[in-house]
Design an enzyme around this catalytic site. Sequence first.
Site, PDB file in Angstrom:
ATOM      1  N   ASP A  41       0.835  -1.096   0.001  1.00 12.18           N
ATOM      2  CA  ASP A  41       0.104   0.004  -0.168  1.00 12.18           C
ATOM      3  C   ASP A  41       0.837   1.383   0.089  1.00 12.18           C
ATOM      4  O   ASP A  41       2.048   1.094  -0.256  1.00 12.18           O
ATOM      5  CB  ASP A  41      -0.879   0.027   1.229  1.00 12.18           C
ATOM      6  CG  ASP A  41      -2.371   0.577   1.042  1.00 12.18           C
ATOM      7  OD1 ASP A  41      -2.158   1.929   0.394  1.00 12.18           O
ATOM      8  OD2 ASP A  41      -3.385   0.095   1.394  1.00 12.18           O
ATOM      9  N   ASP A  67       3.316   2.187  -4.570  1.00  4.95           N
ATOM     10  CA  ASP A  67       2.449   3.176  -5.185  1.00  4.95           C
ATOM     11  C   ASP A  67       2.045   2.620  -6.675  1.00  4.95           C
ATOM     12  O   ASP A  67       2.815   2.509  -7.536  1.00  4.95           O
ATOM     13  CB  ASP A  67       3.126   4.486  -5.213  1.00  4.95           C
ATOM     14  CG  ASP A  67       2.151   5.635  -6.185  1.00  4.95           C
ATOM     15  OD1 ASP A  67       1.168   5.264  -6.567  1.00  4.95           O
ATOM     16  OD2 ASP A  67       2.535   6.740  -5.880  1.00  4.95           O
ATOM     17  N   VAL A  68       0.783   1.988  -6.632  1.00  4.84           N
ATOM     18  CA  VAL A  68       0.270   1.566  -7.812  1.00  4.84           C
ATOM     19  C   VAL A  68       0.488   2.288  -9.237  1.00  4.84           C
ATOM     20  O   VAL A  68       0.310   1.782 -10.225  1.00  4.84           O
ATOM     21  CB  VAL A  68      -1.041   0.786  -7.778  1.00  4.84           C
ATOM     22  CG1 VAL A  68      -0.792  -0.296  -6.778  1.00  4.84           C
ATOM     23  CG2 VAL A  68      -1.982   1.719  -7.521  1.00  4.84           C
ATOM     24  N   TYR A 160     -14.819   6.931 -12.971  1.00  5.12           N
ATOM     25  CA  TYR A 160     -15.020   5.681 -12.324  1.00  5.12           C
ATOM     26  C   TYR A 160     -15.313   4.710 -13.210  1.00  5.12           C
ATOM     27  O   TYR A 160     -14.647   3.491 -13.153  1.00  5.12           O
ATOM     28  CB  TYR A 160     -15.721   5.717 -10.866  1.00  5.12           C
ATOM     29  CG  TYR A 160     -15.549   4.824  -9.970  1.00  5.12           C
ATOM     30  CD1 TYR A 160     -14.246   4.347  -9.295  1.00  5.12           C
ATOM     31  CD2 TYR A 160     -16.671   3.730  -9.938  1.00  5.12           C
ATOM     32  CE1 TYR A 160     -14.188   3.198  -8.397  1.00  5.12           C
ATOM     33  CE2 TYR A 160     -16.352   2.549  -8.994  1.00  5.12           C
ATOM     34  CZ  TYR A 160     -15.189   2.507  -8.270  1.00  5.12           C
ATOM     35  OH  TYR A 160     -15.219   1.323  -7.441  1.00  5.12           O
ATOM     36  N   LYS A 164     -13.115   1.336 -14.376  1.00  2.00           N
ATOM     37  CA  LYS A 164     -13.605  -0.027 -14.092  1.00  2.00           C
ATOM     38  C   LYS A 164     -13.965  -0.873 -15.136  1.00  2.00           C
ATOM     39  O   LYS A 164     -13.491  -2.052 -15.294  1.00  2.00           O
ATOM     40  CB  LYS A 164     -14.518  -0.006 -12.904  1.00  2.00           C
ATOM     41  CG  LYS A 164     -14.030   0.743 -11.593  1.00  2.00           C
ATOM     42  CD  LYS A 164     -12.788  -0.048 -11.068  1.00  2.00           C
ATOM     43  CE  LYS A 164     -12.626   0.406  -9.609  1.00  2.00           C
ATOM     44  NZ  LYS A 164     -11.375  -0.444  -9.043  1.00  2.00           N
TER      45      LYS A 164
END
Length: 282
Positions: A41, A67-68, A160, A164
């Site tokens: 995370d 950190d993605v 969003y 997704k």
Amino acid sequence: MRTLEQSFPKKRVLITGASSGLGKALALEFAGRGWKVAVTDLDAARIKETADAVRAAGGEPLEMVLDVTRCEQFEAAAHRVTEAWQGLDVLVNNAGVADAGRMEDGLTLENWRLLVDVNLWSVIYGCRTFIPVLKKGGKGHIFNVASGAGLLCLPEMASYNATKAAVVAISATLKTELIVDNIDVTVCCASAFRSNIADNERIRQCSSVAGRGIMAKIKQTSITAESVARYSIRSMEKGRLFSLPQADAGVMWALSRWMPEKYRRLLTYLFNKRKWLFAPGT
Ligand SMILES: NC(=O)c1ccc[n+]([C@@H]2O[C@H](COP(=O)([O-])OP(=O)(O)OC[C@H]3O[C@@H](n4cnc5c(N)ncnc54)[C@H](O)[C@@H]3O)[C@@H](O)[C@H]2O)c1
């Protein structure tokens, strides 16, 4: 049906965004089944807290700041799990952020970029980096956390929904593409469950109907991240592409596929009448 432990006796999983909500619930679920869990995370202190809980639940944690939005941090994580565990069995691309608002004035470009970075680029980086690691081990499972929003295209949530939906598309593509490599793929399309995703200033200030309704639902629903985590693992064990823990997203999705125009009319009605997810404060 084979359990995950039968498929992957070395029991090694990496989870992004693992110190809160669904990521944490999945970390503890795997821990309870005796897995090695790479807890990744943004914040080292929260990672440590989750790692301690993983240990207490019977798992073996590996703590990592990841950190993605940074591809090189995925590469460093792959290097670390390869060194520590000689490979990986399950990759969980879970980290995510939410936003809501109307396209022309509610959603800022800055937040569009944040959503694309955290929700979409993360999955691209994660898959690109870890597929070779899974291939080396001869098998694996990728669990991508999308959302029911990616299937239903709810109003006032364009950024969003778009990120997704892209995660759903990537997952469906890889499911077929990776069969020859003995790597399975499941995508989570949950609707609202309790977590910290709505707990930020931007969402609190958000004035959109959908934003307020859905974020209120996330705070008040009785569906927990733990129940979604258990359902997720069952979906992986069944070899499902889609994991839809709640019936409402499933019914609306089926309607949108079979009767797209009727679905659109129903959604417009529910939105205009402030019903279902759009009811204020439900
Ligand atoms: N809560 C819901 O109702 C719901 C419904 C459907 C899907 N989802 C999805 O579930 C996933 C988990 O969300 P949650 O609801 O548990 O929220 P949460 O806010 O409780 O957890 C999200 C985690 O992602 C981490 N994260 C955010 N940006 C990051 C970054 N750049 N690098 C690494 N980690 C980062 C956060 O620190 C946090 O620990 C998300 O992908 C979300 O879109 C949530």
